[in-house]
Design a protein around this motif. Structure first.
Motif, PDB file in Angstrom:
ATOM      1  N   TYR A 182       0.877  -1.179   0.000  1.00 18.40           N
ATOM      2  CA  TYR A 182       0.000   0.000   0.000  1.00 18.40           C
ATOM      3  C   TYR A 182       0.909   1.222   0.000  1.00 18.40           C
ATOM      4  O   TYR A 182       1.688   1.436   0.911  1.00 18.40           O
ATOM      5  CB  TYR A 182      -0.913   0.004   1.235  1.00 18.40           C
ATOM      6  N   LEU A 211       5.179   6.894  -0.775  1.00 18.20           N
ATOM      7  CA  LEU A 211       5.532   6.404   0.553  1.00 18.20           C
ATOM      8  C   LEU A 211       4.942   5.010   0.710  1.00 18.20           C
ATOM      9  O   LEU A 211       3.744   4.809   0.492  1.00 18.20           O
ATOM     10  CB  LEU A 211       4.953   7.360   1.615  1.00 18.20           C
ATOM     11  N   VAL A 222       1.261   5.452  -0.796  1.00 15.40           N
ATOM     12  CA  VAL A 222       0.527   6.717  -0.942  1.00 15.40           C
ATOM     13  C   VAL A 222       1.462   7.753  -1.575  1.00 15.40           C
ATOM     14  O   VAL A 222       2.686   7.728  -1.341  1.00 15.40           O
ATOM     15  CB  VAL A 222      -0.023   7.235   0.410  1.00 15.40           C
ATOM     16  N   GLU A 232      -6.486  -3.047  18.672  1.00 12.66           N
ATOM     17  CA  GLU A 232      -6.192  -2.569  20.025  1.00 12.66           C
ATOM     18  C   GLU A 232      -7.441  -2.543  20.900  1.00 12.66           C
ATOM     19  O   GLU A 232      -7.873  -1.474  21.365  1.00 12.66           O
ATOM     20  CB  GLU A 232      -5.507  -1.196  19.974  1.00 12.66           C
ATOM     21  N   GLN A 282      -9.759   0.774  15.687  1.00 17.56           N
ATOM     22  CA  GLN A 282      -8.916   1.259  16.788  1.00 17.56           C
ATOM     23  C   GLN A 282      -9.628   2.428  17.475  1.00 17.56           C
ATOM     24  O   GLN A 282      -9.682   2.515  18.690  1.00 17.56           O
ATOM     25  CB  GLN A 282      -7.548   1.697  16.234  1.00 17.56           C
ATOM     26  N   THR A 316      -3.323  -0.336   9.045  1.00 13.63           N
ATOM     27  CA  THR A 316      -3.463  -0.302   7.581  1.00 13.63           C
ATOM     28  C   THR A 316      -3.659  -1.709   7.050  1.00 13.63           C
ATOM     29  O   THR A 316      -4.502  -1.938   6.171  1.00 13.63           O
ATOM     30  CB  THR A 316      -2.210   0.356   6.949  1.00 13.63           C
ATOM     31  N   HIS A 361      -0.846  -4.288  21.944  1.00 17.72           N
ATOM     32  CA  HIS A 361       0.456  -4.062  22.579  1.00 17.72           C
ATOM     33  C   HIS A 361       0.437  -4.645  23.991  1.00 17.72           C
ATOM     34  O   HIS A 361       1.360  -4.433  24.763  1.00 17.72           O
ATOM     35  CB  HIS A 361       0.729  -2.548  22.697  1.00 17.72           C
ATOM     36  N   PRO A 366       5.878  -1.664  16.630  1.00 19.19           N
ATOM     37  CA  PRO A 366       5.938  -0.248  16.982  1.00 19.19           C
ATOM     38  C   PRO A 366       4.833   0.595  16.342  1.00 19.19           C
ATOM     39  O   PRO A 366       4.312   0.233  15.288  1.00 19.19           O
ATOM     40  CB  PRO A 366       7.304   0.207  16.446  1.00 19.19           C
ATOM     41  N   ASN A 367       4.516   1.700  17.010  1.00 19.14           N
ATOM     42  CA  ASN A 367       3.526   2.648  16.471  1.00 19.14           C
ATOM     43  C   ASN A 367       3.920   3.071  15.064  1.00 19.14           C
ATOM     44  O   ASN A 367       5.097   3.313  14.789  1.00 19.14           O
ATOM     45  CB  ASN A 367       3.445   3.916  17.350  1.00 19.14           C
ATOM     46  N   GLY A 368       2.933   3.115  14.202  1.00 20.23           N
ATOM     47  CA  GLY A 368       3.177   3.558  12.831  1.00 20.23           C
ATOM     48  C   GLY A 368       3.753   2.484  11.929  1.00 20.23           C
ATOM     49  O   GLY A 368       4.104   2.746  10.778  1.00 20.23           O
ATOM     50  N   GLY A 369       3.810   1.238  12.432  1.00 21.93           N
ATOM     51  CA  GLY A 369       4.408   0.150  11.651  1.00 21.93           C
ATOM     52  C   GLY A 369       3.551  -0.338  10.489  1.00 21.93           C
ATOM     53  O   GLY A 369       4.060  -0.947   9.556  1.00 21.93           O
ATOM     54  N   GLY A 370       2.233  -0.109  10.587  1.00 22.29           N
ATOM     55  CA  GLY A 370       1.348  -0.519   9.490  1.00 22.29           C
ATOM     56  C   GLY A 370       0.278  -1.529   9.894  1.00 22.29           C
ATOM     57  O   GLY A 370      -0.423  -2.061   9.036  1.00 22.29           O
ATOM     58  N   LYS A 371       0.100  -1.772  11.199  1.00 24.02           N
ATOM     59  CA  LYS A 371      -0.848  -2.793  11.667  1.00 24.02           C
ATOM     60  C   LYS A 371      -2.291  -2.451  11.290  1.00 24.02           C
ATOM     61  O   LYS A 371      -3.016  -3.275  10.752  1.00 24.02           O
ATOM     62  CB  LYS A 371      -0.733  -2.960  13.202  1.00 24.02           C
TER      63      LYS A 371
HETATM   64  N1  LIG Z   1      -3.369   7.595   3.867  1.00 20.19           N
HETATM   65  C1  LIG Z   1      -2.183   7.793   4.440  1.00 20.19           C
HETATM   66  N2  LIG Z   1      -1.364   8.787   4.008  1.00 20.19           N
HETATM   67  C2  LIG Z   1      -0.142   8.968   4.571  1.00 20.19           C
HETATM   68  N3  LIG Z   1       0.336   8.223   5.578  1.00 20.19           N
HETATM   69  C3  LIG Z   1      -0.447   7.237   6.041  1.00 20.19           C
HETATM   70  C4  LIG Z   1      -1.733   6.964   5.512  1.00 20.19           C
HETATM   71  N4  LIG Z   1      -2.273   5.912   6.176  1.00 20.19           N
HETATM   72  C5  LIG Z   1      -1.349   5.557   7.089  1.00 20.19           C
HETATM   73  N5  LIG Z   1      -0.267   6.362   7.015  1.00 20.19           N
HETATM   74  C6  LIG Z   1       0.968   6.236   7.817  1.00 20.19           C
HETATM   75  O1  LIG Z   1       1.341   4.881   7.741  1.00 20.19           O
HETATM   76  C7  LIG Z   1       1.949   4.464   8.943  1.00 20.19           C
HETATM   77  C8  LIG Z   1       1.248   3.225   9.452  1.00 20.19           C
HETATM   78  O2  LIG Z   1       0.003   3.594  10.027  1.00 20.19           O
HETATM   79  P1  LIG Z   1      -0.886   2.566  10.843  1.00 20.19           P
HETATM   80  O3  LIG Z   1      -2.055   3.322  11.375  1.00 20.19           O
HETATM   81  O4  LIG Z   1      -1.169   1.403   9.998  1.00 20.19           O
HETATM   82  O5  LIG Z   1       0.130   2.175  12.006  1.00 20.19           O
HETATM   83  P2  LIG Z   1      -0.073   1.233  13.275  1.00 20.19           P
HETATM   84  O6  LIG Z   1       0.962   0.175  13.202  1.00 20.19           O
HETATM   85  O7  LIG Z   1      -1.494   0.815  13.364  1.00 20.19           O
HETATM   86  O8  LIG Z   1       0.301   2.198  14.484  1.00 20.19           O
HETATM   87  P3  LIG Z   1      -0.292   2.325  15.987  1.00 20.19           P
HETATM   88  O9  LIG Z   1       0.400   1.263  16.813  1.00 20.19           O
HETATM   89  O10 LIG Z   1       0.104   3.681  16.419  1.00 20.19           O
HETATM   90  O11 LIG Z   1      -1.782   2.164  15.929  1.00 20.19           O
HETATM   91  C9  LIG Z   1       1.908   5.651   9.873  1.00 20.19           C
HETATM   92  O12 LIG Z   1       3.151   6.312   9.827  1.00 20.19           O
HETATM   93  C10 LIG Z   1       0.803   6.517   9.296  1.00 20.19           C
HETATM   94  O13 LIG Z   1       1.006   7.861   9.578  1.00 20.19           O
END
Ligand SMILES: Nc1ncnc2c1ncn2[C@@H]1O[C@H](COP(=O)(O)OP(=O)(O)OP(=O)(O)O)[C@@H](O)[C@H]1O
Ligand SMILES: [Mg+2]
Length: 247
Positions: free
Chosen positions: A9, A19, A11, A164, A88, A47, A197, A40-45
């Motif tokens: 995925y 990205l 963007v 979560e 979430q 998504t 987590h 970790p936060n922002g890892g993509g879970k």
């Molecule tokens: N549509 C988008 N445009 C730009 N960045 C995006 C988009 N969707 C997600 N991101 C980025 O992708 C990364 C993964 O986001 P995601 O919400 O999947 O993380 P996560 O693993 O669920 O984190 P957390 O533990 O904080 O919930 C993050 O850095 C987020 O900012």
């Protein structure tokens, strides 16, 4: 069985570059298993979970549920195929009562109050206090989160994804919720993918998937992966794949 094949995925970014949020994720989750997705936060879970539910359209790759390619199906079609996802950060539904949401989720207009209440009890809510409440801004964050989890339970899907579930939930309700997950898992009728987590939820898992930088950094039995995570967190390190590799 859930099969995720080479999922990407991407963007667009300013300047014309892209990205990568999910970078070639492949994953298989067996029927009736409980898999905890962490990292970790922002890892993509989130998504990844949204891509499975159809809330995010992957750039490439495939998602198969019970052998059916659902990659291009709508959210409604996927729900019919037996996939459900608890957000979430759950949305609120002004004008709808908790009872209405549970009836919709169960697909039964005539859902008896007693049956509707049973789902609320499973998430630690005193059912009769909530059944006729509107799912609007008057509910607290923890209340709305638990009501959303109750609706996923009411759907009784083959694949339940919880994002979560512990977030914002008090200790007593959390204990109840953990028991509920354990009981669902014991029947082995549904596949549970729980993003978490929380150590006590991770402890319920058959397998752990570590997602980092949009990739599967580790995937294996709990007994193999959990000690690595604990070691890394206790030493103050993140659970970076390179760090794990050195272990
Ligand atoms: N549509 C988008 N445009 C730009 N960045 C995006 C988009 N969707 C997600 N991101 C980025 O992708 C990364 C993964 O986001 P995601 O919400 O999947 O993380 P996560 O693993 O669920 O984190 P957390 O533990 O904080 O919930 C993050 O850095 C987020 O900012
Ligand atoms: Mg998330």
């Amino acid at each position: 069985m859930l099969e995720i094949r080479s999922l990407r995925y991407q963007v667009p970014e300013e300047g014309g570059t892209t990205l990568g949020i999910l970078n070639d994720v492949s994953l298989t989750i067996g029927d009736g298993s409980l898999v905890v997705v962490t990292g970790p936060n922002g890892g993509g879970k989130t998504t990844l979970a949204k891509a499975v539910m159809g809330l995010v359209t992957p750039t490439s790759g495939q998602i198969l549920w019970n052998g059916t390619d659902v990659t291009h199906m709508s959210i409604t079609e996927r729900a019919r195929q037996g996939i459900s996802y608890g957000f979430q950060q759950p949305p609120r539904f002004k004008g709808l009562k908790v009872r209405d949401l549970l009836c919709l989720a169960a697909g039964r207009e005539d859902l008896a109050t007693e049956d509707a209440c049973q789902y609320l009890t499973k998430v630690g809510l005193c059912a009769h206090d909530y059944i006729d409440r509107e799912v609007d801004a008057s509910l607290s964050g923890g209340e709305v989160k638990r009501i959303e989890i109750a609706t996923i339970l009411a759907r009784n899907s083959g694949l339940m994804i919880f994002d979560e579930p512990e977030a914002g939930i008090d200790l007593w309700s959390f204990a109840k919720l953990t028991e509920t997950f354990r009981a669902i898992h014991a029947k082995r009728k549904a596949t549970l993918m729980i993003i978490s987590h929380q150590e006590r939820i991770i402890d319920l898992a058959d397998e752990i998937v570590l997602i980092e930088d949009g990739k599967v950094a580790r995937h294996g039995p709990k007994d193999e992966i959990f000690p690595l995570i604990l070691e890394r967190t206790s030493t103050g390190c993140t659970y970076l794949s390179q760090e794990v590799d050195k272990a």
